[in-house]
Design a protein around this motif. Sequence first.
Motif, PDB file in Angstrom:
ATOM      1  N   GLY A   7       0.851  -1.201   0.000  1.00 16.61           N
ATOM      2  CA  GLY A   7       0.000   0.000   0.000  1.00 16.61           C
ATOM      3  C   GLY A   7       0.878   1.238   0.000  1.00 16.61           C
ATOM      4  O   GLY A   7       1.716   1.399   0.889  1.00 16.61           O
ATOM      5  N   GLY A   8       0.677   2.099  -0.987  1.00 14.91           N
ATOM      6  CA  GLY A   8       1.613   3.228  -1.151  1.00 14.91           C
ATOM      7  C   GLY A   8       0.992   4.586  -0.928  1.00 14.91           C
ATOM      8  O   GLY A   8       1.468   5.581  -1.467  1.00 14.91           O
ATOM      9  N   VAL A   9      -0.073   4.648  -0.127  1.00 14.68           N
ATOM     10  CA  VAL A   9      -0.686   5.980   0.050  1.00 14.68           C
ATOM     11  C   VAL A   9      -0.393   6.491   1.471  1.00 14.68           C
ATOM     12  O   VAL A   9       0.771   6.546   1.854  1.00 14.68           O
ATOM     13  N   LEU A 133     -16.060   6.620  -4.006  1.00  8.19           N
ATOM     14  CA  LEU A 133     -14.876   7.482  -4.113  1.00  8.19           C
ATOM     15  C   LEU A 133     -13.799   7.059  -3.142  1.00  8.19           C
ATOM     16  O   LEU A 133     -13.974   7.132  -1.931  1.00  8.19           O
ATOM     17  N   ARG A 134     -12.697   6.574  -3.708  1.00  5.52           N
ATOM     18  CA  ARG A 134     -11.541   6.269  -2.855  1.00  5.52           C
ATOM     19  C   ARG A 134     -10.226   6.690  -3.499  1.00  5.52           C
ATOM     20  O   ARG A 134      -9.333   7.177  -2.840  1.00  5.52           O
ATOM     21  N   SER A 135     -10.163   6.507  -4.823  1.00  5.77           N
ATOM     22  CA  SER A 135      -8.866   6.634  -5.491  1.00  5.77           C
ATOM     23  C   SER A 135      -8.901   7.712  -6.576  1.00  5.77           C
ATOM     24  O   SER A 135      -9.952   8.276  -6.881  1.00  5.77           O
ATOM     25  N   PRO A 246     -12.387  -2.645   6.225  1.00  3.40           N
ATOM     26  CA  PRO A 246     -10.945  -2.839   6.105  1.00  3.40           C
ATOM     27  C   PRO A 246     -10.594  -3.850   5.030  1.00  3.40           C
ATOM     28  O   PRO A 246     -11.297  -4.839   4.844  1.00  3.40           O
ATOM     29  N   GLU A 247      -9.525  -3.598   4.310  1.00  3.56           N
ATOM     30  CA  GLU A 247      -9.022  -4.568   3.316  1.00  3.56           C
ATOM     31  C   GLU A 247      -8.211  -5.604   4.077  1.00  3.56           C
ATOM     32  O   GLU A 247      -7.029  -5.410   4.351  1.00  3.56           O
ATOM     33  N   ASN A 248      -8.848  -6.688   4.416  1.00  2.14           N
ATOM     34  CA  ASN A 248      -8.195  -7.652   5.308  1.00  2.14           C
ATOM     35  C   ASN A 248      -7.876  -8.996   4.632  1.00  2.14           C
ATOM     36  O   ASN A 248      -7.424  -9.918   5.283  1.00  2.14           O
ATOM     37  N   ALA A 279       1.035  -3.875  10.870  1.00  2.00           N
ATOM     38  CA  ALA A 279      -0.122  -3.384  10.103  1.00  2.00           C
ATOM     39  C   ALA A 279      -0.537  -2.031  10.661  1.00  2.00           C
ATOM     40  O   ALA A 279      -0.467  -1.789  11.881  1.00  2.00           O
ATOM     41  N   ILE A 280      -0.957  -1.151   9.774  1.00  2.00           N
ATOM     42  CA  ILE A 280      -1.282   0.233  10.148  1.00  2.00           C
ATOM     43  C   ILE A 280      -2.451   0.746   9.310  1.00  2.00           C
ATOM     44  O   ILE A 280      -2.846   0.131   8.322  1.00  2.00           O
ATOM     45  N   GLY A 281      -2.985   1.879   9.724  1.00  3.15           N
ATOM     46  CA  GLY A 281      -3.943   2.611   8.894  1.00  3.15           C
ATOM     47  C   GLY A 281      -5.373   2.107   9.000  1.00  3.15           C
ATOM     48  O   GLY A 281      -5.772   1.471   9.979  1.00  3.15           O
ATOM     49  N   ASP A 282      -6.135   2.381   7.958  1.00  3.35           N
ATOM     50  CA  ASP A 282      -7.567   2.072   7.946  1.00  3.35           C
ATOM     51  C   ASP A 282      -7.854   0.576   8.089  1.00  3.35           C
ATOM     52  O   ASP A 282      -8.975   0.194   8.422  1.00  3.35           O
ATOM     53  N   ALA A 283      -6.868  -0.254   7.789  1.00  4.49           N
ATOM     54  CA  ALA A 283      -7.100  -1.705   7.803  1.00  4.49           C
ATOM     55  C   ALA A 283      -7.049  -2.289   9.206  1.00  4.49           C
ATOM     56  O   ALA A 283      -7.426  -3.434   9.403  1.00  4.49           O
ATOM     57  N   ILE A 297     -11.329   3.488  13.193  1.00  4.39           N
ATOM     58  CA  ILE A 297     -11.459   4.937  12.968  1.00  4.39           C
ATOM     59  C   ILE A 297     -10.565   5.310  11.785  1.00  4.39           C
ATOM     60  O   ILE A 297      -9.367   5.546  11.951  1.00  4.39           O
ATOM     61  N   PRO A 298     -11.147   5.289  10.579  1.00  7.71           N
ATOM     62  CA  PRO A 298     -10.313   5.498   9.393  1.00  7.71           C
ATOM     63  C   PRO A 298     -10.019   6.975   9.131  1.00  7.71           C
ATOM     64  O   PRO A 298     -10.807   7.677   8.510  1.00  7.71           O
ATOM     65  N   LEU A 299      -8.879   7.430   9.595  1.00  6.65           N
ATOM     66  CA  LEU A 299      -8.480   8.824   9.395  1.00  6.65           C
ATOM     67  C   LEU A 299      -7.007   8.901   9.000  1.00  6.65           C
ATOM     68  O   LEU A 299      -6.214   8.039   9.381  1.00  6.65           O
TER      69      LEU A 299
HETATM   70  P1  FAD Z   1      -4.890   4.199   1.877  1.00  5.86           P
HETATM   71  O1  FAD Z   1      -4.400   5.596   1.936  1.00  5.86           O
HETATM   72  O2  FAD Z   1      -6.237   3.935   1.314  1.00  5.86           O
HETATM   73  O3  FAD Z   1      -3.823   3.360   1.048  1.00  5.86           O
HETATM   74  C1  FAD Z   1      -3.966   1.996   0.833  1.00  5.86           C
HETATM   75  C2  FAD Z   1      -3.371   1.642  -0.514  1.00  5.86           C
HETATM   76  O4  FAD Z   1      -3.038   0.264  -0.504  1.00  5.86           O
HETATM   77  C3  FAD Z   1      -4.353   1.825  -1.670  1.00  5.86           C
HETATM   78  O5  FAD Z   1      -3.822   2.725  -2.619  1.00  5.86           O
HETATM   79  C4  FAD Z   1      -4.502   0.416  -2.254  1.00  5.86           C
HETATM   80  O6  FAD Z   1      -4.580   0.418  -3.661  1.00  5.86           O
HETATM   81  C5  FAD Z   1      -3.232  -0.263  -1.798  1.00  5.86           C
HETATM   82  N1  FAD Z   1      -3.352  -1.712  -1.665  1.00  5.86           N
HETATM   83  C6  FAD Z   1      -4.292  -2.396  -0.968  1.00  5.86           C
HETATM   84  N2  FAD Z   1      -4.055  -3.721  -1.035  1.00  5.86           N
HETATM   85  C7  FAD Z   1      -2.937  -3.875  -1.790  1.00  5.86           C
HETATM   86  C8  FAD Z   1      -2.199  -5.008  -2.204  1.00  5.86           C
HETATM   87  N3  FAD Z   1      -2.550  -6.236  -1.851  1.00  5.86           N
HETATM   88  N4  FAD Z   1      -1.089  -4.819  -2.975  1.00  5.86           N
HETATM   89  C9  FAD Z   1      -0.714  -3.555  -3.331  1.00  5.86           C
HETATM   90  N5  FAD Z   1      -1.386  -2.447  -2.961  1.00  5.86           N
HETATM   91  C10 FAD Z   1      -2.477  -2.611  -2.189  1.00  5.86           C
HETATM   92  N6  FAD Z   1      -9.076  11.398   6.484  1.00  5.86           N
HETATM   93  C11 FAD Z   1      -8.903  12.502   7.246  1.00  5.86           C
HETATM   94  O7  FAD Z   1      -8.315  12.400   8.334  1.00  5.86           O
HETATM   95  N7  FAD Z   1      -9.380  13.719   6.831  1.00  5.86           N
HETATM   96  C12 FAD Z   1     -10.026  13.886   5.645  1.00  5.86           C
HETATM   97  O8  FAD Z   1     -10.423  15.008   5.287  1.00  5.86           O
HETATM   98  C13 FAD Z   1     -10.230  12.737   4.834  1.00  5.86           C
HETATM   99  N8  FAD Z   1     -10.889  12.833   3.653  1.00  5.86           N
HETATM  100  C14 FAD Z   1     -11.035  11.736   2.876  1.00  5.86           C
HETATM  101  C15 FAD Z   1     -11.688  11.865   1.667  1.00  5.86           C
HETATM  102  C16 FAD Z   1     -11.845  10.771   0.833  1.00  5.86           C
HETATM  103  C17 FAD Z   1     -12.563  10.927  -0.460  1.00  5.86           C
HETATM  104  C18 FAD Z   1     -11.307   9.503   1.227  1.00  5.86           C
HETATM  105  C19 FAD Z   1     -11.447   8.303   0.329  1.00  5.86           C
HETATM  106  C20 FAD Z   1     -10.660   9.367   2.442  1.00  5.86           C
HETATM  107  C21 FAD Z   1     -10.509  10.477   3.276  1.00  5.86           C
HETATM  108  N9  FAD Z   1      -9.871  10.379   4.512  1.00  5.86           N
HETATM  109  C22 FAD Z   1      -9.713  11.496   5.298  1.00  5.86           C
HETATM  110  C23 FAD Z   1      -9.381   9.087   5.025  1.00  5.86           C
HETATM  111  C24 FAD Z   1      -7.899   8.884   4.739  1.00  5.86           C
HETATM  112  O9  FAD Z   1      -7.658   9.098   3.381  1.00  5.86           O
HETATM  113  C25 FAD Z   1      -7.506   7.484   5.151  1.00  5.86           C
HETATM  114  O10 FAD Z   1      -7.727   7.344   6.541  1.00  5.86           O
HETATM  115  C26 FAD Z   1      -6.041   7.156   4.856  1.00  5.86           C
HETATM  116  O11 FAD Z   1      -5.752   7.313   3.502  1.00  5.86           O
HETATM  117  C27 FAD Z   1      -5.713   5.730   5.295  1.00  5.86           C
HETATM  118  O12 FAD Z   1      -4.424   5.389   4.945  1.00  5.86           O
HETATM  119  P2  FAD Z   1      -4.029   3.897   4.614  1.00  5.86           P
HETATM  120  O13 FAD Z   1      -2.569   3.908   4.292  1.00  5.86           O
HETATM  121  O14 FAD Z   1      -4.523   3.017   5.678  1.00  5.86           O
HETATM  122  O15 FAD Z   1      -4.871   3.519   3.317  1.00  5.86           O
END
Ligand code: FAD
Length: 444
Positions: A7-9, A133-135, A246-248, A279-283, A297-299
């Motif tokens: 996951g690269g975000v 809407l996610r990506s 969560p993507e589990n 493991a970290i983040g929304d998952a 708490i997905p933030l």
């Molecule tokens: P993500 O940032 O979603 O990154 C996960 C990445 O992992 C995805 O790109 C996915 O493609 C990749 N992935 C998954 N499985 C695999 C795999 N098997 N192999 C390779 N890649 C994989 N939060 C706030 O606090 N304030 C806000 O204002 C806010 N606004 C938001 C608005 C929108 C429209 C959205 C969608 C979310 C918003 N959020 C906000 C929530 C915030 O974006 C998330 O909490 C945060 O991005 C979570 O980070 P993460 O790394 O867990 O997951």
Amino acid sequence: KKILIVGGVAGGATTAARLRRLDEKAEIVLFERGEYISFANCGLPYYIGGIIEERDALLVQTPEDMSRKFNIDIRVFNEVTKINREDKSVTVKNLKTEELYQESYDYIVLSPGANPIFPPIPGINEADNLFTLRSIPDTDRIKDYVDNRKPKAAIVIGGGFIGIEMAENLHYRGIEVTLVEMANQIMAPIDYEMAAILHNHLRDKGVQLILEDGVKAFEDSGKKVLLQSGKAVSIDLIILAIGVKPENQLAKEAGLALGEKGGILTNPYLETSDPAIYAIGDAIEINDYINGNPAMIPLAGPANKQGRIAANNIIGKRETYSGTLGTAVAKIFDMTVASTGNNERTLKQLGVNYQAIHLHPGSHAGYYPGAFPISMKLLFESNSGKILGAQAVGHKGVEKRIDVIATAIKGNLTAVDLKELELSYAPPFSSAKDPVNMLGFVAA
Ligand code: FAD
């Protein structure tokens, strides 16, 4: 050390950068199945609305830049499909070539995020005007639909952060918006009487708000939405924003422990049930900072902080994650809503002995133009004065007050201590007795 990041975000990119800062030699490979890394999820609705004009502004880091800057092996369009714990390797699918390959690891950091919930409502698969809407690609699809198909009417299903931000941004694009929410209020983190202010504001702005109703079926390829109440809404565009799960899958198939709500379980060091896998983040399932119960708490803030902690621990520090307060803010047309900690509904359910204070102080000195009242709510434990939560709704200075209270909570200040905080003051910004001080005076 060889560390693989899935996951690269938000969480994944932070972990990668922090790992490199701590260890020049570590081999770091970041897998992202999509085209983009480190993009601004939180900005997506505003790009659709035209407030953020440049698409490039959403791309915080390109794979090339990040790879060069941090010496990280970044593989976009590469999906990790399996974790082979017995030989400490993962199976990866190159989505461009369909080729499968293995990559070994010393550690994995899972940051796969959460997916929009897509319920099996009759007609949902035939609705070709329905979007989640996610990506970035989701954003492109919605924006393209709005730009080229010029929908006149839209329905947004779900009154959480994303639903409301989308309702507002579609409205800015000249679209008639109906917002449907199953609960009796929007914005679940705040209590009803606070949300009611926002209900009025949305209606004033021309959003048709339907509460306590849900979707029963989509008809006519998504041109008609039948609600449970029997109402039918004719629309050209549907945004589904009823929450995320969560993507589990990877974790589950690898036999890692999951919580009741499906979140990946970790210990306070953010290690999963396998100490070589973080493991970290929304998952992940976290603990609610106030009541200690498991929660999802997905933030973005927590995901980033957890990424930093996981990286620190992999490099040999022993740092713990203390839980999530859920401090959050949203813009709703001309208003701001922010909250931290638990709301009154939660405290009631838990049977906590609490007190609630409601105040409506001005955002700044009344004699300086442009002051608006802020509706504030403070919740604290009756005996100890421990601050349990706070909510605020208003036009200005809302998030500043909530951030101060969120800081007070982390610093273990009591409600009464709020009266002693020395906060910055000049008439355009506050009053000599800041709204946060006022809460402390009333609590005393
Ligand atoms: P993500 O940032 O979603 O990154 C996960 C990445 O992992 C995805 O790109 C996915 O493609 C990749 N992935 C998954 N499985 C695999 C795999 N098997 N192999 C390779 N890649 C994989 N939060 C706030 O606090 N304030 C806000 O204002 C806010 N606004 C938001 C608005 C929108 C429209 C959205 C969608 C979310 C918003 N959020 C906000 C929530 C915030 O974006 C998330 O909490 C945060 O991005 C979570 O980070 P993460 O790394 O867990 O997951």
